[in-house]
Design an enzyme around this catalytic site. Structure first.
Site, mmCIF file in Angstrom:
data_model
loop_
_atom_site.group_PDB
_atom_site.id
_atom_site.type_symbol
_atom_site.label_atom_id
_atom_site.label_comp_id
_atom_site.label_asym_id
_atom_site.label_seq_id
_atom_site.Cartn_x
_atom_site.Cartn_y
_atom_site.Cartn_z
ATOM 1 N N GLU A 42 10.478 -4.594 4.825
ATOM 2 C CA GLU A 42 10.627 -5.989 4.412
ATOM 3 C C GLU A 42 10.286 -6.164 2.939
ATOM 4 O OE1 GLU A 42 8.934 -4.815 6.970
ATOM 5 O OE2 GLU A 42 8.814 -6.216 8.645
ATOM 6 N N LYS A 50 8.962 -0.668 14.699
ATOM 7 C CA LYS A 50 9.629 -0.332 13.432
ATOM 8 C C LYS A 50 10.694 0.739 13.654
ATOM 9 C CE LYS A 50 5.563 -1.067 10.463
ATOM 10 N NZ LYS A 50 4.606 -0.424 9.565
ATOM 11 N N HIS A 58 -6.226 -32.674 17.615
ATOM 12 C CA HIS A 58 -5.095 -33.469 18.106
ATOM 13 C C HIS A 58 -3.979 -32.574 18.614
ATOM 14 C CE1 HIS A 58 -6.926 -37.124 16.494
ATOM 15 N NE2 HIS A 58 -7.363 -36.329 15.530
ATOM 16 N N GLU A 103 -5.317 -6.474 14.660
ATOM 17 C CA GLU A 103 -4.780 -5.156 14.287
ATOM 18 C C GLU A 103 -5.897 -4.112 14.340
ATOM 19 O OE1 GLU A 103 -1.201 -4.602 11.493
ATOM 20 O OE2 GLU A 103 -2.844 -3.898 10.253
ATOM 21 N N GLY A 112 -4.990 -1.698 4.822
ATOM 22 C CA GLY A 112 -4.186 -2.841 4.358
ATOM 23 C C GLY A 112 -4.858 -4.180 4.629
ATOM 24 N N ARG A 113 -5.351 -4.362 5.856
ATOM 25 C CA ARG A 113 -5.938 -5.659 6.213
ATOM 26 C C ARG A 113 -7.309 -5.864 5.588
ATOM 27 N NH1 ARG A 113 -5.120 -2.219 10.211
ATOM 28 N NH2 ARG A 113 -6.836 -1.431 11.505
ATOM 29 N N LYS A 122 0.844 -1.199 0.000
ATOM 30 C CA LYS A 122 0.000 0.000 0.000
ATOM 31 C C LYS A 122 0.883 1.254 0.000
ATOM 32 C CE LYS A 122 -3.532 2.388 2.643
ATOM 33 N NZ LYS A 122 -4.552 2.343 3.673
HETATM 34 O O1 F6P Z 1 3.031 -3.003 9.914
HETATM 35 C C1 F6P Z 1 1.684 -3.215 9.716
HETATM 36 C C2 F6P Z 1 1.237 -2.806 8.350
HETATM 37 O O2 F6P Z 1 1.224 -1.429 8.238
HETATM 38 C C3 F6P Z 1 -0.126 -3.392 8.062
HETATM 39 O O3 F6P Z 1 -1.157 -2.630 8.528
HETATM 40 C C4 F6P Z 1 -0.071 -3.547 6.584
HETATM 41 O O4 F6P Z 1 -1.045 -4.457 6.131
HETATM 42 C C5 F6P Z 1 1.333 -4.039 6.386
HETATM 43 O O5 F6P Z 1 2.083 -3.322 7.343
HETATM 44 C C6 F6P Z 1 1.920 -3.859 5.016
HETATM 45 O O6 F6P Z 1 1.882 -2.541 4.584
HETATM 46 P P1 F6P Z 1 2.104 -2.146 3.083
HETATM 47 O O7 F6P Z 1 1.019 -2.740 2.263
HETATM 48 O O8 F6P Z 1 2.093 -0.649 3.052
HETATM 49 O O9 F6P Z 1 3.441 -2.691 2.651
#
Ligand code: F6P
Length: 560
Positions: A220, A517, A392, A361, A274-275, A214
């Site tokens: 990462e 972060k 199990h 979240e 995002g979620r 987003k």
């Molecule tokens: O660190 C959490 C977050 O901001 C989530 O809310 C989001 O889904 C995820 O990181 C990834 O964010 P992006 O789509 O901006 O890479």
């Protein structure tokens, strides 16, 4: 009623429910379940789905009181404000309009006075066209070969929802047919081991990389994107990036800066959290590449069906509303801090991990939407595994240890039926026998008297006794097609929103992920300067210094 700064716990309905807990404590599900009229009133059907919440620790009176709570929490108004595009995500000053992502073409849903549905469909049409080009082989890679494999890079909401849907469709007969000869993999973790696993066996010549973020700033995702850009350029040259990398983002300027052709970028909007983004290009692009747009369109239609149900059905027949209210009841009144999501379907193995983010979240907050500290807990600890695997593993605790309200999700028609001649039942019936049995085991339990009648030895009776009275609900889906997967997703998204609306929090921001972060940035800087200039560790506490020292002295990271 709550005024904008009052807390829901100060309302009459909340206080009434607090008092009502004592009545419910005197009941046992064994007795509640024998009241057929009550059970009948706790069954609900909609669009092929059957919801049974008769095994909740609730009476008809409880439901009335919860509906009063909905009124006092102004739930109707809050749902309308969401659908009307008001900036209900007030800390980020944004609308919350994931419902627009799956709205029919002729719907009108406005954000800041502008109908967003045409923009949504522009992107969907672009995805349709692009995915057809890739799937038909009319778009080829740098060496002229069709791109049959896709790696989608993304994390959190840019990963978990699409992974859940992909996993759910992987054995759906129609989807299987459409995915022949193609692979879709997800790269999320910055752990280089994940890169190694995801490129294993793939050829850059036939691979398309979709970078999904987003913000296009997530550390990462961006490092993984640079790593796969390197994988492609080393094999095929820098010019191959234009053919082998595309992006999904709200930040098209950063996409271009990264080196991806803006024509190959698929947009979404800041009014999609995002979620809550699986129905945007975040999910629709990778899934259309794998299964074709027509399958994904069915998924969107399933979600849209629930959106309409949620928006227009009276609360006493509204699935997400009832589920949300019951979760509030379990958390805030009965004091159960967790919820188990137990799909009796291997295809739904990634459902609980996705809902963990959607729910925790969204609702794991400590202050009200107006910033007031909350005197009650919000959110719950969500976890789960498909049945029967979970049975199990952790069911021991659920049956005899802590009380954890359970969501049992069952499917009538298996995606892959098997019946072996001579067996008592088909394999799916075997699975479903457990789906039907477990909720009763939890609700009824087993008494010492029953055990005595079975001549169980005295010393074992305490160990073999099940207290019962453990709440669950059962949701039965007719099958697990793309459409049903969309329904399931939207039910849980809206249920979480209902909980947040009642608790009076902002379910659409996530400030709690930021601090970690920031601290990682400080560590990253230190690792760089220690490795390149031998700088001594500075600014960390004793514990972190010791751990970092050990890491730096003994690790064998590649030379910088
Ligand atoms: O660190 C959490 C977050 O901001 C989530 O809310 C989001 O889904 C995820 O990181 C990834 O964010 P992006 O789509 O901006 O890479």
């Amino acid at each position: 009623m709550t005024s904008s700064t009052a807390l829901v716990c100060d309302t009459e309905a909340w206080k009434d429910l607090k008092g009502h807990v004592e009545d419910i404590k005197k009941t046992h599900l064994r007795d509640l379940m024998s009241d057929v009229n009550r059970c009948e009133s706790m069954m609900l059907e909609f669009d092929g789905l059957l919801l049974d919440y008769s095994r909740q620790r609730a009476t008809v009176e409880t439901m009335d009181k919860l509906l009063n709570l909905a009124k006092d929490a102004q739930l109707t108004e809050k749902i309308s404000r969401m659908f009307n595009g008001e900036h209900i995500n007030s800390t980020e000053n944004r609308s919350v309009l994931h419902v627009a992502l799956r709205a029919p073409k002729d719907a009108v849903i406005k954000a800041d006075g502008k109908n967003v549905v045409p923009e949504v469909w522009n992107v969907l049409d672009k995805i349709k066209e692009f995915s057809e080009k890739i799937r038909s082989g009319s778009w080829v890679g740098a060496t002229g070969k069709p791109l049959k494999d896709v790696i989608a890079i993304g994390i959190g909401g840019s990963f978990l929802g699409p992974l859940f849907v992909h996993t759910a469709l992987q054995t759906d007969p129609e989807s299987v047919e459409c995915a022949k000869g193609r692979q879709l993999r997800f790269l999320a973790n910055i752990d280089p081991v994940d890169v190694a696993r995801k490129i294993n066996g793939l050829n850059p010549e036939t691979t398309l990389v979709v970078v999904v973020s987003k913000t296009f700033t997530t550390a990462e995702t961006m490092l993984n994107a640079r790593t796969l850009r390197e994988w492609i350029t080393v094999a095929l040259g820098a010019s191959a990036v234009a053919k082998h990398m595309v992006a999904v983002s709200t930040n098209l300027a950063l996409v271009e800066k990264f080196g991806i052709d803006p024509n190959n970028a698929f947009a979404f909007w800041d009014w999609v959290g995002g979620r809550y983004s699986v129905c945007s290009a975040v999910g629709v692009l990778p899934l259309s590449l794998q299964y074709g747009f027509s399958v994904v369109e069915k998924f969107l239609k399933g979600a849209s069906s629930i959106d309409q149900h949620f928006q227009s059905t009276p609360f006493e027949k509204n699935i997400p509303v009832l589920l949300g209210l019951l979760s509030v009841w379990n958390v805030s009144f009965l004091g159960y801090p967790a919820r188990a999501i137990l799909p009796y379907s291997q295809a739904l193995e990634k459902f609980a991990p996705h809902i963990q983010q959607v729910s925790m979240e969204s609702n794991g907050k400590g202050v009200s939407i107006d910033g007031l500290p909350l005197p009650y807990e919000t959110g719950e600890i969500d976890f789960g595994e498909p049945g029967t695997n979970g049975q199990h593993s952790f069911y021991q605790l659920i049956h005899q240890g802590r009380v954890i309200p359970c969501d049992f999700i069952g499917i009538v028609k298996s995606q892959q039926p098997v019946y072996l001649k001579g067996e008592v039942v088909s394999n799916h019936d075997e699975l479903m026998s457990n789906f039907f049995a477990q909720p009763d085991a939890l609700a009824y339990g087993k008494t010492p008297e029953q055990l005595q009648k079975e001549n169980v030895s005295e010393n074992l009776i305490p160990h073999k006794t099940f207290s019962g009275n453990r709440p669950s609900l059962s949701l039965l889906l007719p099958e697990l097609s793309a459409y049903n997967v969309g329904q399931l997703l939207a039910i849980y998204e809206h249920r979480v929103a209902v909980q947040g609306f009642v608790w009076g929090i902002n379910s659409f921001d996530q400030w709690g992920v930021e601090l970690g972060k920031v601290l990682a940035t400080q560590v990253r800087k230190q690792l760089h300067s220690s490795r390149t200039q031998g700088t001594t560790l500075e600014g960390f506490n004793y514990s972190t210094t010791t751990l970092l020292k050990r890491y730096l002295e003994t690790s064998s990271e590649p030379q910088m």
